[in-house]
Write a protein that holds these residues in place. Structure first.
Motif, PDB file in Angstrom:
ATOM      1  N   ALA A 140      20.772  61.788  30.842  1.00 57.68           N
ATOM      2  CA  ALA A 140      19.828  62.893  30.711  1.00 57.68           C
ATOM      3  C   ALA A 140      20.464  64.096  30.031  1.00 57.68           C
ATOM      4  CB  ALA A 140      19.328  63.304  32.085  1.00 57.68           C
ATOM      5  N   ALA A 141      21.767  64.112  29.991  1.00 54.59           N
ATOM      6  CA  ALA A 141      22.481  65.237  29.405  1.00 54.59           C
ATOM      7  C   ALA A 141      23.882  64.750  29.059  1.00 54.59           C
ATOM      8  CB  ALA A 141      22.547  66.386  30.408  1.00 54.59           C
ATOM      9  N   PRO A 142      24.564  65.459  28.200  1.00 53.42           N
ATOM     10  CA  PRO A 142      25.929  65.048  27.882  1.00 53.42           C
ATOM     11  C   PRO A 142      26.789  64.979  29.142  1.00 53.42           C
ATOM     12  CG  PRO A 142      25.202  66.856  26.465  1.00 53.42           C
ATOM     13  CD  PRO A 142      24.153  66.664  27.509  1.00 53.42           C
ATOM     14  N   ALA A 143      27.772  64.105  29.130  1.00 55.41           N
ATOM     15  CA  ALA A 143      28.672  63.967  30.277  1.00 55.41           C
ATOM     16  C   ALA A 143      29.313  65.302  30.624  1.00 55.41           C
ATOM     17  CB  ALA A 143      29.735  62.913  29.989  1.00 55.41           C
ATOM     18  N   THR A 144      29.513  66.147  29.636  1.00 52.76           N
ATOM     19  CA  THR A 144      30.106  67.454  29.916  1.00 52.76           C
ATOM     20  C   THR A 144      29.225  68.296  30.833  1.00 52.76           C
ATOM     21  OG1 THR A 144      29.193  68.267  27.822  1.00 52.76           O
ATOM     22  CG2 THR A 144      31.521  67.639  27.828  1.00 52.76           C
ATOM     23  N   SER A 145      27.921  68.033  30.844  1.00 55.99           N
ATOM     24  CA  SER A 145      27.035  68.772  31.749  1.00 55.99           C
ATOM     25  C   SER A 145      27.351  68.437  33.199  1.00 55.99           C
ATOM     26  CB  SER A 145      25.571  68.454  31.455  1.00 55.99           C
ATOM     27  OG  SER A 145      25.226  68.854  30.171  1.00 55.99           O
ATOM     28  N   LEU A 146      27.564  67.157  33.483  1.00 56.11           N
ATOM     29  CA  LEU A 146      27.932  66.764  34.843  1.00 56.11           C
ATOM     30  C   LEU A 146      29.294  67.320  35.212  1.00 56.11           C
ATOM     31  CD1 LEU A 146      26.675  63.079  35.036  1.00 56.11           C
ATOM     32  CD2 LEU A 146      25.795  65.060  36.271  1.00 56.11           C
ATOM     33  N   ASN A 150      30.204  69.920  38.241  1.00 55.44           N
ATOM     34  CA  ASN A 150      31.257  69.612  39.204  1.00 55.44           C
ATOM     35  C   ASN A 150      32.263  70.760  39.276  1.00 55.44           C
ATOM     36  OD1 ASN A 150      34.008  68.323  39.970  1.00 55.44           O
ATOM     37  ND2 ASN A 150      32.439  66.879  40.686  1.00 55.44           N
ATOM     38  N   ARG A 151      32.691  71.255  38.126  1.00 56.32           N
ATOM     39  CA  ARG A 151      33.636  72.376  38.111  1.00 56.32           C
ATOM     40  C   ARG A 151      32.979  73.661  38.606  1.00 56.32           C
ATOM     41  NH1 ARG A 151      35.485  68.494  36.853  1.00 56.32           N
ATOM     42  NH2 ARG A 151      37.301  68.009  35.579  1.00 56.32           N
ATOM     43  N   LEU A 152      31.690  73.808  38.329  1.00 59.18           N
ATOM     44  CA  LEU A 152      30.994  74.987  38.813  1.00 59.18           C
ATOM     45  C   LEU A 152      31.045  75.054  40.333  1.00 59.18           C
ATOM     46  CD1 LEU A 152      29.270  77.507  38.560  1.00 59.18           C
ATOM     47  CD2 LEU A 152      27.262  76.013  38.337  1.00 59.18           C
ATOM     48  N   SER A 153      30.849  73.930  40.994  1.00 60.68           N
ATOM     49  CA  SER A 153      30.914  73.961  42.459  1.00 60.68           C
ATOM     50  C   SER A 153      32.316  74.352  42.925  1.00 60.68           C
ATOM     51  CB  SER A 153      30.471  72.623  43.057  1.00 60.68           C
ATOM     52  OG  SER A 153      31.350  71.595  42.693  1.00 60.68           O
ATOM     53  N   ASP A 154      33.344  73.910  42.198  1.00 63.16           N
ATOM     54  CA  ASP A 154      34.716  74.322  42.534  1.00 63.16           C
ATOM     55  C   ASP A 154      34.901  75.822  42.314  1.00 63.16           C
ATOM     56  OD1 ASP A 154      35.357  71.655  43.090  1.00 63.16           O
ATOM     57  OD2 ASP A 154      36.170  71.297  41.087  1.00 63.16           O
ATOM     58  N   LEU A 155      34.366  76.327  41.205  1.00 66.92           N
ATOM     59  CA  LEU A 155      34.467  77.758  40.921  1.00 66.92           C
ATOM     60  C   LEU A 155      33.778  78.574  42.009  1.00 66.92           C
ATOM     61  CD1 LEU A 155      35.152  80.167  39.039  1.00 66.92           C
ATOM     62  CD2 LEU A 155      32.890  79.803  38.014  1.00 66.92           C
ATOM     63  N   LEU A 156      32.588  78.162  42.394  1.00 70.51           N
ATOM     64  CA  LEU A 156      31.862  78.894  43.434  1.00 70.51           C
ATOM     65  C   LEU A 156      32.624  78.862  44.755  1.00 70.51           C
ATOM     66  CD1 LEU A 156      28.300  77.687  42.446  1.00 70.51           C
ATOM     67  CD2 LEU A 156      29.204  80.017  42.190  1.00 70.51           C
ATOM     68  N   PHE A 157      33.302  77.757  45.028  1.00 67.10           N
ATOM     69  CA  PHE A 157      34.122  77.647  46.245  1.00 67.10           C
ATOM     70  C   PHE A 157      35.264  78.663  46.221  1.00 67.10           C
ATOM     71  CE2 PHE A 157      37.693  75.819  48.622  1.00 67.10           C
ATOM     72  CZ  PHE A 157      37.101  75.639  49.862  1.00 67.10           C
ATOM     73  N   VAL A 158      36.020  78.714  45.124  1.00 65.43           N
ATOM     74  CA  VAL A 158      37.149  79.654  45.088  1.00 65.43           C
ATOM     75  C   VAL A 158      36.653  81.099  45.029  1.00 65.43           C
ATOM     76  CG1 VAL A 158      38.808  77.990  44.162  1.00 65.43           C
ATOM     77  CG2 VAL A 158      37.586  79.503  42.588  1.00 65.43           C
ATOM     78  N   LEU A 159      35.505  81.337  44.383  1.00 65.60           N
ATOM     79  CA  LEU A 159      34.940  82.685  44.403  1.00 65.60           C
ATOM     80  C   LEU A 159      34.541  83.095  45.827  1.00 65.60           C
ATOM     81  CD1 LEU A 159      32.712  82.815  41.192  1.00 65.60           C
ATOM     82  CD2 LEU A 159      34.685  84.272  41.705  1.00 65.60           C
ATOM     83  N   ALA A 160      34.011  82.154  46.597  1.00 60.65           N
ATOM     84  CA  ALA A 160      33.644  82.447  47.986  1.00 60.65           C
ATOM     85  C   ALA A 160      34.888  82.813  48.796  1.00 60.65           C
ATOM     86  CB  ALA A 160      32.926  81.252  48.612  1.00 60.65           C
ATOM     87  N   ARG A 161      35.947  82.069  48.588  1.00 61.44           N
ATOM     88  CA  ARG A 161      37.208  82.384  49.284  1.00 61.44           C
ATOM     89  C   ARG A 161      37.734  83.750  48.830  1.00 61.44           C
ATOM     90  NH1 ARG A 161      41.829  78.732  48.959  1.00 61.44           N
ATOM     91  NH2 ARG A 161      42.444  79.799  50.878  1.00 61.44           N
ATOM     92  N   GLN A 162      37.651  83.999  47.524  1.00 60.88           N
ATOM     93  CA  GLN A 162      38.118  85.284  47.000  1.00 60.88           C
ATOM     94  C   GLN A 162      37.298  86.430  47.601  1.00 60.88           C
ATOM     95  OE1 GLN A 162      37.042  86.359  42.919  1.00 60.88           O
ATOM     96  NE2 GLN A 162      39.202  86.842  42.539  1.00 60.88           N
ATOM     97  N   ALA A 163      35.992  86.244  47.722  1.00 62.03           N
ATOM     98  CA  ALA A 163      35.136  87.276  48.311  1.00 62.03           C
ATOM     99  C   ALA A 163      35.564  87.572  49.741  1.00 62.03           C
ATOM    100  CB  ALA A 163      33.671  86.847  48.262  1.00 62.03           C
ATOM    101  N   ASP A 164      35.817  86.526  50.516  1.00 67.64           N
ATOM    102  CA  ASP A 164      36.282  86.737  51.892  1.00 67.64           C
ATOM    103  C   ASP A 164      37.577  87.537  51.911  1.00 67.64           C
ATOM    104  OD1 ASP A 164      34.218  85.541  53.319  1.00 67.64           O
ATOM    105  OD2 ASP A 164      35.195  83.583  53.402  1.00 67.64           O
TER     106      ASP A 164
END
Length: 176
Positions: A140-146, A150-164
């Motif tokens: 449905a989209a280039p493999a880079t979209s997936l 996947n990396r976006l969820s990792d980024l949001l995780f480290v941003l959440a830790r950084q916010a804390d």
């Protein structure tokens, strides 16, 4: 006279994709586009709660609109592209933020701070959007979209830790 927002075309349970095809609202492609829309909205909430990441998260929202258009376009050629550069930019940001955080060896509980909770929520929605796109039968989209999601969820995780940590809170860890 201003054009009306509603068209009534979706009242029967179908909607139009960017490709022009009418699809049932329970169609997996429509669901994937909806998950991407929800992800963008949750990233918007995270931007409000954690303004120091505003520019980064705004660029994420732009990328999500591109992915959504690609998924909705089906086989119709569009001039939008998505490349490894977006993925590499996320990885660089993840590495930069992670270097400043204590090493993590356990699961953590979201909930120490409103900003981190919103970021964790967006992370969970990113995972759902990734699963929805991965579950489509044809690519449905280039493999880079997936990879980006996947990396976006990792980024949001480290941003959440950084916010804390930026608000004087440490990780609340889960121990068995």
């Amino acid at each position: 006279m201003t054009a009306k927002l509603y068209t009534r075309k979706g009242d029967g349970g179908a909607t139009s994709l960017f490709s022009g095809r009418r699809a049932e609202k329970f169609d997996p492609r429509v669901g994937a586009v909806g998950d991407l829309d929800e992800l963008s909205a949750s990233v918007g909430l995270a931007r409000l709660a954690y303004p120091s990441a505003n520019d980064l998260l705004r660029s994420v929202q732009r990328a999500l609109y591109t992915i959504s258009a690609i998924v909705s376009a089906e086989d119709r050629p569009i001039e939008m592209t998505f490349s490894d550069a977006e993925v590499i930019a996320l990885e660089d940001e993840i590495d930069r933020i992670s270097e400043r955080l204590p090493e993590l060896r356990e699961f953590i509980y979201p909930g120490a701070d409103e900003a981190s909770c919103r970021l964790h929520f967006a992370r969970a929605v990113a995972r759902r959007a990734e699963r929805a796109i991965a579950g489509l039968v044809e690519p449905a989209a280039p493999a880079t979209s997936l990879t980006f999601l996947n990396r976006l969820s990792d980024l949001l995780f480290v941003l959440a830790r950084q916010a804390d940590y930026s608000h004087g809170r440490s990780d609340a860890t889960f121990k068995t």
